[in-house]
Write a protein that holds these residues in place. Sequence first.
Motif, PDB file in Angstrom:
ATOM      1  N   TYR A  34       0.837  -1.196   0.000  1.00  0.00           N
ATOM      2  CA  TYR A  34       0.000   0.000   0.000  1.00  0.00           C
ATOM      3  C   TYR A  34       0.877   1.253   0.000  1.00  0.00           C
ATOM      4  CZ  TYR A  34      -3.435  -3.258   2.119  1.00  0.00           C
ATOM      5  OH  TYR A  34      -4.256  -4.325   2.398  1.00  0.00           O
ATOM      6  N   TYR A  73       0.353   5.394   0.991  1.00  0.00           N
ATOM      7  CA  TYR A  73      -0.502   6.408   1.580  1.00  0.00           C
ATOM      8  C   TYR A  73       0.235   7.739   1.569  1.00  0.00           C
ATOM      9  CZ  TYR A  73      -3.307   2.595   3.551  1.00  0.00           C
ATOM     10  OH  TYR A  73      -4.099   1.477   3.715  1.00  0.00           O
ATOM     11  N   LEU A  78      -4.040   9.545   7.159  1.00  0.00           N
ATOM     12  CA  LEU A  78      -3.459   8.882   5.996  1.00  0.00           C
ATOM     13  C   LEU A  78      -4.466   8.854   4.859  1.00  0.00           C
ATOM     14  CD1 LEU A  78      -1.701   7.826   8.412  1.00  0.00           C
ATOM     15  CD2 LEU A  78      -1.327   5.795   7.017  1.00  0.00           C
ATOM     16  N   LEU A 132       3.897   7.215   2.848  1.00  0.00           N
ATOM     17  CA  LEU A 132       4.092   6.012   3.645  1.00  0.00           C
ATOM     18  C   LEU A 132       3.771   4.779   2.825  1.00  0.00           C
ATOM     19  CD1 LEU A 132       2.389   7.331   6.878  1.00  0.00           C
ATOM     20  CD2 LEU A 132       4.768   6.631   6.746  1.00  0.00           C
ATOM     21  N   ARG A 187       1.685  -6.271   3.713  1.00  0.00           N
ATOM     22  CA  ARG A 187       0.898  -7.224   4.508  1.00  0.00           C
ATOM     23  C   ARG A 187       1.018  -8.590   3.859  1.00  0.00           C
ATOM     24  NH1 ARG A 187      -4.145  -8.910   3.439  1.00  0.00           N
ATOM     25  NH2 ARG A 187      -4.546  -7.254   1.939  1.00  0.00           N
ATOM     26  N   GLU A 211      -2.847  -7.161   9.749  1.00  0.00           N
ATOM     27  CA  GLU A 211      -1.970  -6.087  10.204  1.00  0.00           C
ATOM     28  C   GLU A 211      -1.103  -5.573   9.071  1.00  0.00           C
ATOM     29  OE1 GLU A 211       0.630  -7.449  13.250  1.00  0.00           O
ATOM     30  OE2 GLU A 211       1.928  -5.686  13.168  1.00  0.00           O
ATOM     31  N   LEU A 212      -1.018  -4.260   8.969  1.00  0.00           N
ATOM     32  CA  LEU A 212      -0.119  -3.626   8.015  1.00  0.00           C
ATOM     33  C   LEU A 212       1.197  -3.288   8.710  1.00  0.00           C
ATOM     34  CD1 LEU A 212      -2.389  -1.081   6.094  1.00  0.00           C
ATOM     35  CD2 LEU A 212      -1.942  -3.474   5.610  1.00  0.00           C
ATOM     36  N   PHE A 236       4.370  -0.869   8.423  1.00  0.00           N
ATOM     37  CA  PHE A 236       4.709   0.390   7.779  1.00  0.00           C
ATOM     38  C   PHE A 236       6.205   0.645   7.746  1.00  0.00           C
ATOM     39  CE2 PHE A 236       0.928   2.883   6.825  1.00  0.00           C
ATOM     40  CZ  PHE A 236      -0.064   2.143   7.447  1.00  0.00           C
ATOM     41  N   GLY A 237       6.629   1.337   6.683  1.00  0.00           N
ATOM     42  CA  GLY A 237       7.953   1.922   6.658  1.00  0.00           C
ATOM     43  C   GLY A 237       7.937   3.252   7.394  1.00  0.00           C
ATOM     44  N   GLU A 238       9.110   3.882   7.447  1.00  0.00           N
ATOM     45  CA  GLU A 238       9.229   5.150   8.153  1.00  0.00           C
ATOM     46  C   GLU A 238       8.801   6.340   7.302  1.00  0.00           C
ATOM     47  OE1 GLU A 238       9.854   3.530  11.517  1.00  0.00           O
ATOM     48  OE2 GLU A 238      10.282   5.669  11.481  1.00  0.00           O
TER      49      GLU A 238
END
Lengths: 114, 110
Positions: free
Chosen positions: A33, A35, A43, A91, A95, A102-103, A105-107
């Motif tokens: 994904y 965002y 988001l 972002l 998954r 649950e996703l 995420f990167g920073e």
Amino acid sequence: GAGVSQSPSNKVTEKGKDVELRCDPISGHTALYWYRQRLGQGLEFLIYFQGNSAPDKSGLPSDRFSAERTGESVSTLTIQRTQQEDSAVYLCASRPTGGTGELFFGEGSRLTVL
Amino acid sequence: SQQGEEDPQALSIQEGENATMNCSYKTSINNLQWYRQNSGRGLVHLILIRSNEREKHSGRLRVTLDTSKKSSSLLITASRAADTASYFCATSGNAGKSTFGDGTTLTVKP
């Protein structure tokens, strides 16, 4: 790698230039994904890849935005002819198929368009 | 428009107090998730509740889901200064897309 990796972490560009943002998802994660998060806001969904299915591009704000994904690995978000309103943190999340939902995420990549 | 909308937008409490945040959504869902975001960082998953569940606990977190009202709440008990962050709910439907709300900014004062 152990987590979702995004690059660059920070990008400053001039209005009208093109930018590419990269996301390396967690190995084996089939869903990916993108965002957009403007300062102090939530988001905003941009695009969703699931395996070999056609991506859900319904969140891309204009035809200046595009994203590609190579198989089940790296994804690149491209913004052409950047505008000041494109300034935001982008972002990426991934998954696994059959997971809890649950996703991960990167920073994020912080984009500033001058 | 965003699928999930949290309220309040901002919440300030003293350490030790409980914090309650609410989330409302518009369409049917498979599950609802809560995430936390520290300033300038990515989001971290806290807890997931499925559409056929009404309540779930994880440590100091308690989540409820009312599908008839299309709403969820996140309760953080005995808050700590380290709980200061933004909290987001996310809904997921059959298509797999996850949609986030605008978040609640929680400040826990020591």
